[in-house]
Design an enzyme around this catalytic site. Structure first.
Site, short mmCIF file in Angstrom:
data_model
loop_
_atom_site.label_atom_id
_atom_site.label_comp_id
_atom_site.label_asym_id
_atom_site.label_seq_id
_atom_site.Cartn_x
_atom_site.Cartn_y
_atom_site.Cartn_z
N GLU A 319 0.82 -1.21 0.00
CA GLU A 319 0.00 0.00 0.00
C GLU A 319 0.85 1.27 0.00
OE1 GLU A 319 -4.11 -1.45 2.06
OE2 GLU A 319 -2.55 -0.74 3.43
N ASP A 393 -8.43 -8.83 4.16
CA ASP A 393 -8.17 -7.66 5.02
C ASP A 393 -9.20 -7.53 6.13
OD1 ASP A 393 -7.11 -5.35 6.03
OD2 ASP A 393 -7.85 -4.05 4.46
N GLU A 421 -12.75 -1.98 11.88
CA GLU A 421 -12.66 -1.27 10.61
C GLU A 421 -13.76 -1.68 9.64
OE1 GLU A 421 -9.52 -0.81 6.85
OE2 GLU A 421 -8.90 -1.82 8.70
#
Length: 734
Positions: A319, A393, A421
């Protein structure tokens, strides 16, 4: 005018004293009921017989003095017994013949008690023993350990038993942690923002450090020590090299000094390009001698300040983060260079396996395996590869990461996410230990034998000496630490499973409820069931039947199955659900799909390759199936999708109704807070159902199934919703 009567000085003093006592009680009660004290409430026990038993047990306590760790253990024991029993315990340092409770390291026990306690070798450096022995014909509870750290953990265990009103009669147990490194990963930035943080700002006030020590730092350490967490990574994995500069290292030292009495080590994230950004070099090539020397010098500088510094956590070539691949090197090259720098000081490197490249057109779920498995056995002895529980993820549900079954010669460290998240942030009640348990219990079938993920990470499968488990923290400056009162259960549960990955989520839920709210069975039993079921409820109204990564882009708040046209395909939702007129789901089979199933052992791959054998909850993770596909219950895939979304909504309604009945067992402030949050959760569960089913209907071309409440708005409405200031958004990178 009528004169005001005078108040006698004695009466005035009495009034002032009563007012002061009232204010003290009010303040103390506020701290006890607003969630700040977490599970360490130490409220007065209600069961009189067991309270009387505990009072007899603590009539004569022998607790020899010692260093800082023993001091905090003594203080905690005093705090706990005073709160639960309403008496101030008298602790003496000499071990007397009339003692009822003895807490001492093994070396300080009299020979007669050492003989009765038995060999303490199995307790190791952090373990402890709790045992009732006969001494001078009297029963005595002995808590002993080989180290002060073990005694601190033993003290917390005793207080936990008392908080949950467990019998101490005939007690005999030895507790040792199953994993060595048990850390919280704080995704906290130096500006006090928290990436994926939903409970306020970072608790680390870097501007005021090192001189100003907030009481919250101490209470944070107490809470972690109470559940056996022994390390904290202070900074975000998307690292900032400034934290390695002298001024910030002084601040880190101040925190390390606070945590040391609680046996908590400090770790830092290492930005791979730090030699360039703060060291004046023109390269960060891990095979460059100057680069290696820079890191060795930096490690020596840190250890001079913090002798028990734990080491580095690294996110590299993921990332946008720099890493060894920038220089044509591999992950082993990068990890081993850093490992060499900290090895002389006893430090470790935790190297994250969360990698995926925009240049790799294969299934994203396969990329970490492809980058790491070829280097199995090539990492230094003080390197742990930190692997997320699943290959994508931190989704509401993922199959276990295939790497856990594929690297027998490398220590693998579990990485769970405690902050929510992808699970509704801090506004949704989701008990994550149930998810952790599901992953830990999964069988990798490594070498064709029973080989659960838990056995991989605790080292028992291949006799690994270095083991670990990490959790991405959900902690912030909110008064109750985690935003949602029940978010504390996830912090607590992570710590308990890090200590022992074989605990059940039911046991953990009941423990936390008893310690935090009430021991009343009418509260504990229904609430334990609600907590344990809550994760499945969220999966149902967000990503049922194996759907994944269909959240809105960037902030990941709310549904966004329509997300496309992003800079990278694997940042879009359509990449993962692949809905079209023919059906829905990601085909990862060997015969017709990406072949990701081949990364699992043959016994596992055989199940995942067959749609009939694949568990219903993972169906669309591994298969692209027609909308009319008939499932085991006789309904079509489309019908099951809609009805599962509806089940999730209905179960949140049931959670609301159950929580309403719990009012007598919970203080008014927290009851109202959770009620409001459940209102939000219900509203958003409906939003997820309506938005996703409306979107998918344009591909299925079928009417909504009977039994599913029809969406209230058209698809255009749900697609128009925008949340530019959703919390926890990742900061832009330089």
């Amino acid at each position: 005018m009528q004169s005001i009567p005078s108040i006698h000085p004695n009466n005035l003093r009495l009034f002032s004293l009563l007012l002061l006592l009232f204010l003290v009680c009010l303040t103390g009660n506020s701290q006890a009921t607003d969630g700040y004290n977490l599970w360490l409430t130490y409220r007065p026990l209600q069961d009189k017989p067991i309270t009387d038993t505990y009072k007899k047990l603590t009539e004569k306590i022998c607790f020899p003095a010692g260093g800082q760790t023993l001091e905090v253990a003594r203080d905690e024991l005093d705090r706990g017994l005073s709160g639960m029993l309403g008496t101030t315990p008298s602790l003496q340092e000499e071990i007397s013949d009339n003692a009822t409770l003895i807490l001492a390291t093994y070396s300080r026990l009299p020979a007669r008690l050492q003989k009765k306690v038995g060999d303490m070798e199995m307790a190791g450096e952090e373990g402890y023993l709790l045992k009732v022995v006969k001494d001078k014909e009297r029963p005595v509870l002995v808590i002993s350990a080989n180290t002060d750290t073990g005694l601190l953990y033993g003290t917390f265990h005793l207080l936990r038993l008392m908080q949950t009103e467990k019998s101490l009669e005939n007690m005999s147990l030895v507790q040792t942690p199953k994993t060595d490194i048990r850390v919280l990963n704080h995704w906290d930035n130096l500006d006090r923002t928290v990436e994926r943080g939903y409970a306020g700002f970072s608790i680390w006030n870097w501007h005021k450090l090192p001189e100003y020590i907030d009481q919250r730092y101490i209470d944070y350490a107490r809470a972690n020590a109470s559940i056996g967490i022994n390390g904290t990574v202070l900074t975000n994995v998307n690292a900032n090299a400034l934290v390695l500069t002298p001024a910030y290292l002084q601040k880190v030292k101040a925190l390390a000094d606070v945590f040391r009495p609680y046996s908590i080590k400090v770790y830092l994230t290492a930005r791979f390009s730090a030699p360039i950004e703060t060291g004046g070099l023109d390269t960060a090539d891990p095979l460059n001698e100057e680069v290696g020397a820079w890191w060795q010098h930096k490690a020596a500088e840190i250890y001079d300040l913090i002798p028990d510094f734990g080491g580095f956590l690294v996110k590299a070539n993921s990332e946008g983060q720099p890493g060894p691949q920038n220089y044509g090197r591999n992950h082993a090259d990068g990890a081993n260079m850093l490992a060499k720098a900290v090895a002389p000081h006893g430090g470790i490197v935790m190297w994250r396996a969360f990698v995926y490249s925009e240049h790799d057109v294969t299934d994203r779920a396969m990329q970490a395996y492809s980058e790491f498995v070829p280097y199995d056995g090539q990492f230094a002895d003080n390197v742990l590869i930190q692997v997320k529980n699943g290959a994508i993820d931190f989704q509401p549900r993922e199959p276990f990461h295939p790497m856990f079954g594929a690297m027998p010669d490398t220590p693998l460290m579990m990485e769970f996410q405690i902050t929510q998240e992808y699970l509704g942030f801090s506004t949704h009640l989701v008990f994550l230990p149930k998810m952790y348990e599901e992953v830990l219990d999964a069988d990798t079938y490594r070498d064709g034998k029973e080989a659960t993920v838990a056995k991989v990470i605790d080292g028992t499968l291949t006799n690994k000496e270095l083991t670990g488990i990490a959790g991405v923290a959900n902690i912030g400056t909110d008064r109750n630490w985690t935003g949602h009162p029940f978010g504390q259960a996830n912090w607590y549960g992570f710590g308990r499973l890090a200590w022992n990955p074989y605990l059940s989520s039911e046991e953990i839920a009941a423990e936390w409820l008893q310690m935090t709210f009430s021991n009343d069975e009418a509260f504990v039993t229904p609430m334990t069931d609600m907590l344990v079921d809550s994760r499945e409820t969220v999966v149902k109204y967000m990503t049922p039947l194996g759907l994944h990564h269909i959240m809105d882009a960037g902030h990941h708040y709310g549904p966004g199955p329509w997300i496309k046209d992003m800079p990278r395909p694997d940042w879009t939702s359509v990449y993962y659900h692949k809905a079209d007129s023919a059906g829905i789901g990601f085909d990862r089979t060997v015969a017709t799909g990406s072949g990701a199933t081949a990364q699992y052992a043959p016994e596992v791959a055989e199940i995942f390759n067959d749609a009939e054998e694949t568990p219903r909850e993972l169906l669309l993770w591994f298969h692209h199936l027609p909308w009319g596909y008939k499932m085991e219950n006789g309904r079509t895939l489309w019908q099951n999708l809609g009805l599962t979304y509806q089940e999730g909504v209905d179960e949140v309604k049931e959670m609301e109704a159950r929580w309403e009945k719990m009012a007598p067992y919970v203080n008014k402030q927290q009851h109202e807070q959770v009620s409001m949050l459940l209102d939000i959760q219900l509203k958003e569960a409906k939003w997820w159902k309506n938005a996703c089913m409306t979107y998918f209907q344009q591909f299925s071309g079928r009417p909504f199934p009977e039994g599913m409440e029809k969406p209230e708005k058209p698809l255009s409405y749900y697609q128009s919703l925008s949340f530019p200031y959703a919390p926890g958004i990742r900061p832009s990178w330089d």
